[in-house]
Design a protein around this motif. Structure first.
Motif, PDB file in Angstrom:
ATOM      1  N   CYS A   1      26.731  39.702  29.378  1.00  0.00           N
ATOM      2  CA  CYS A   1      26.987  40.981  29.040  1.00  0.00           C
ATOM      3  C   CYS A   1      28.072  41.894  29.729  1.00  0.00           C
ATOM      4  CB  CYS A   1      25.733  41.652  29.156  1.00  0.00           C
ATOM      5  SG  CYS A   1      24.279  41.348  28.048  1.00  0.00           S
ATOM      6  N   ARG A   2      28.180  41.570  30.984  1.00  0.00           N
ATOM      7  CA  ARG A   2      29.172  42.151  31.840  1.00  0.00           C
ATOM      8  C   ARG A   2      30.648  41.432  31.226  1.00  0.00           C
ATOM      9  NH1 ARG A   2      25.887  41.212  36.739  1.00  0.00           N
ATOM     10  NH2 ARG A   2      24.501  43.139  36.992  1.00  0.00           N
ATOM     11  N   LEU A   3      30.595  40.304  31.119  1.00  0.00           N
ATOM     12  CA  LEU A   3      31.716  39.533  30.806  1.00  0.00           C
ATOM     13  C   LEU A   3      32.274  39.958  29.388  1.00  0.00           C
ATOM     14  CD1 LEU A   3      34.144  37.596  31.319  1.00  0.00           C
ATOM     15  CD2 LEU A   3      32.411  35.996  30.263  1.00  0.00           C
TER      16      LEU A   3
ATOM     17  N   GLU B   1      19.740  36.580  35.277  1.00  0.00           N
ATOM     18  CA  GLU B   1      20.893  36.974  35.797  1.00  0.00           C
ATOM     19  C   GLU B   1      22.323  36.351  34.957  1.00  0.00           C
ATOM     20  OE1 GLU B   1      20.232  36.213  40.302  1.00  0.00           O
ATOM     21  OE2 GLU B   1      19.970  34.406  38.983  1.00  0.00           O
TER      22      GLU B   1
ATOM     23  N   LYS C   1      22.820  38.975  31.995  1.00  0.00           N
ATOM     24  CA  LYS C   1      23.528  39.898  32.577  1.00  0.00           C
ATOM     25  C   LYS C   1      24.859  39.694  32.815  1.00  0.00           C
ATOM     26  CE  LYS C   1      19.920  42.426  35.110  1.00  0.00           C
ATOM     27  NZ  LYS C   1      19.037  42.950  36.236  1.00  0.00           N
ATOM     28  N   TYR C   2      25.121  38.346  33.459  1.00  0.00           N
ATOM     29  CA  TYR C   2      26.549  38.256  33.493  1.00  0.00           C
ATOM     30  C   TYR C   2      27.265  38.144  32.254  1.00  0.00           C
ATOM     31  CZ  TYR C   2      30.408  34.745  33.674  1.00  0.00           C
ATOM     32  OH  TYR C   2      31.519  33.977  33.722  1.00  0.00           O
TER      33      TYR C   2
ATOM     34  N   HIS D   1      24.567  41.173  21.159  1.00  0.00           N
ATOM     35  CA  HIS D   1      25.861  41.768  21.596  1.00  0.00           C
ATOM     36  C   HIS D   1      26.974  41.817  20.600  1.00  0.00           C
ATOM     37  CE1 HIS D   1      29.473  42.860  24.249  1.00  0.00           C
ATOM     38  NE2 HIS D   1      28.327  43.187  25.312  1.00  0.00           N
TER      39      HIS D   1
ATOM     40  N   ASP E   1      31.367  42.700  27.546  1.00  0.00           N
ATOM     41  CA  ASP E   1      31.892  44.124  27.777  1.00  0.00           C
ATOM     42  C   ASP E   1      33.344  44.367  28.031  1.00  0.00           C
ATOM     43  OD1 ASP E   1      29.278  44.983  26.966  1.00  0.00           O
ATOM     44  OD2 ASP E   1      28.867  45.492  29.034  1.00  0.00           O
ATOM     45  N   GLN E   2      33.819  43.564  28.827  1.00  0.00           N
ATOM     46  CA  GLN E   2      35.233  43.570  29.369  1.00  0.00           C
ATOM     47  C   GLN E   2      36.183  43.002  28.725  1.00  0.00           C
ATOM     48  OE1 GLN E   2      35.388  43.436  33.742  1.00  0.00           O
ATOM     49  NE2 GLN E   2      33.258  43.367  33.820  1.00  0.00           N
TER      50      GLN E   2
ATOM     51  N   ILE F   1      34.239  36.688  36.843  1.00  0.00           N
ATOM     52  CA  ILE F   1      34.375  37.875  35.756  1.00  0.00           C
ATOM     53  C   ILE F   1      35.948  37.939  35.819  1.00  0.00           C
ATOM     54  CG2 ILE F   1      34.217  39.886  34.781  1.00  0.00           C
ATOM     55  CD1 ILE F   1      31.144  39.520  35.053  1.00  0.00           C
TER      56      ILE F   1
END
Length: 305
Positions: free
Chosen positions: A121-123, A115, A118-119, A155, A125-126, A83
């Motif tokens: 979503c984390r990406l 997984e 979640k990956y 999202h 978000d940033q 990420i």
């Protein structure tokens, strides 16, 4: 929402097969834009992104955005195994003036769908730019399943999907299930089915052939929107001829990319240098591509005149 024909640009390279060829990058981008395309996608599969150093990727982002100069939207591939590196490329893209970024699933490890969700979503978000999901199972060995796409479409910073699976049933289900979700673009990679997927409700194509013949793909898209099926049939036949005679020469897994760069070389748009681990076509194959391109150009020019 983004729609239309978006060109996944090849990366023009110098004779060392590593360094960006800036002069031909400028020539190619202006050729593509002159054909009326609706966007430019750099650092994708056609752009050999995973074969390029970060130095070259960053240089291409800056040069391409500068050359485009806001004439059309620029999309930047940020696919990576971490990420941190993806976000870094996205920050450079944002600063350069790109409009969105595109990320395939991280390769090497086989992620499960939870997984993968979640990956992404984390990406997202940033990221400083909106994100397109990139479904490329032939290369990443991971398919972004329909339920995962539907959840990720909720999202706020995920605005679309580029699907290169060539699975028409998968794509049609997504068109149906996402039809009431605003501001989410469904784009298809394989140019052979772009017209078909637009009829299904898709929003356009990320078509490699528009590097060579941008007007052909733009006119096919417009004819499809207008439901001018006689014109669609005529132009679709030419798209299939490009696919058959340029992308399928030899028995290489990389024939698409080798053929594309050889075709662009014949059209005097770039040198046919290609990044390792691949090599350029040999003289026999280059001669065949040159013959095919010249015949195709004549047919396409006649059809579009």
């Amino acid at each position: 929402m983004f729609n239309g024909i978006i060109t996944p640009m090849v990366t023009p390279l110098q004779s060392d097969n590593l360094s960006l060829d800036i002069a031909n990058t400028n020539k190619l981008i202006n050729h593509i834009i002159s054909g009326g395309v609706h966007g430019l996608f750099i650092l994708g599969t056609t752009g050999e992104a995973t074969s390029l150093s970060y130095k070259t990727r960053i240089q291409l982002i800056n040069e391409a955005c500068n050359i485009v100069n806001n004439r059309i939207p620029v999309f930047v591939g940020i696919s990576d195994t971490t990420i941190e590196e993806s976000v870094h490329l996205a920050e450079i893209a944002k600063e350069a003036g790109a409009k969105a970024v595109v990320a395939a699933p991280p390769f090497y490890y086989g992620l499960g769908q939870i997984e993968l969700y979640k990956y992404y979503c984390r990406l997202a978000d940033q990221l400083p730019l909106p994100l397109f999901l990139y479904n490329m199972p032939s290369h990443t060995k991971i398919n972004i399943e329909i339920d995962t796409v539907l959840k990720l479409a909720q999202h706020d910073n995920i605005i679309g999907l580029k699907d290169s699976s060539a699975n028409i049933v998968y794509y049609q289900k997504l068109c149906y299930l996402l039809k009431n979700i605003d501001n989410f673009s469904l784009l298809v990679g394989p140019e052979e089915v772009t017209s078909q997927t637009v009829i299904m409700g898709g929003h356009g194509g990320v078509n490699g052939g528009s590097n060579m013949f941008p007007k052909l793909y733009v006119q096919l898209y417009k004819a499809t929107l207008a439901r001018d099926f006689e014109r669609v049939h005529e132009l679709q036949s030419l798209v299939m001829e490009v696919s058959t005679k340029i992308y399928n020469l030899g028995s290489f897994g990389s024939s698409y990319l080798k053929g594309m760069k050889a075709g662009l070389f014949t059209l005097n748009l770039i040198e046919h240098n290609i990044a390792p681990p691949f090599d350029c076509f040999d003289e026999k194959e280059m001669t065949a591509i040159a013959t095919n391109i010249k015949a195709l150009k004549s047919k396409i020019d006649s059809a579009l005149s």
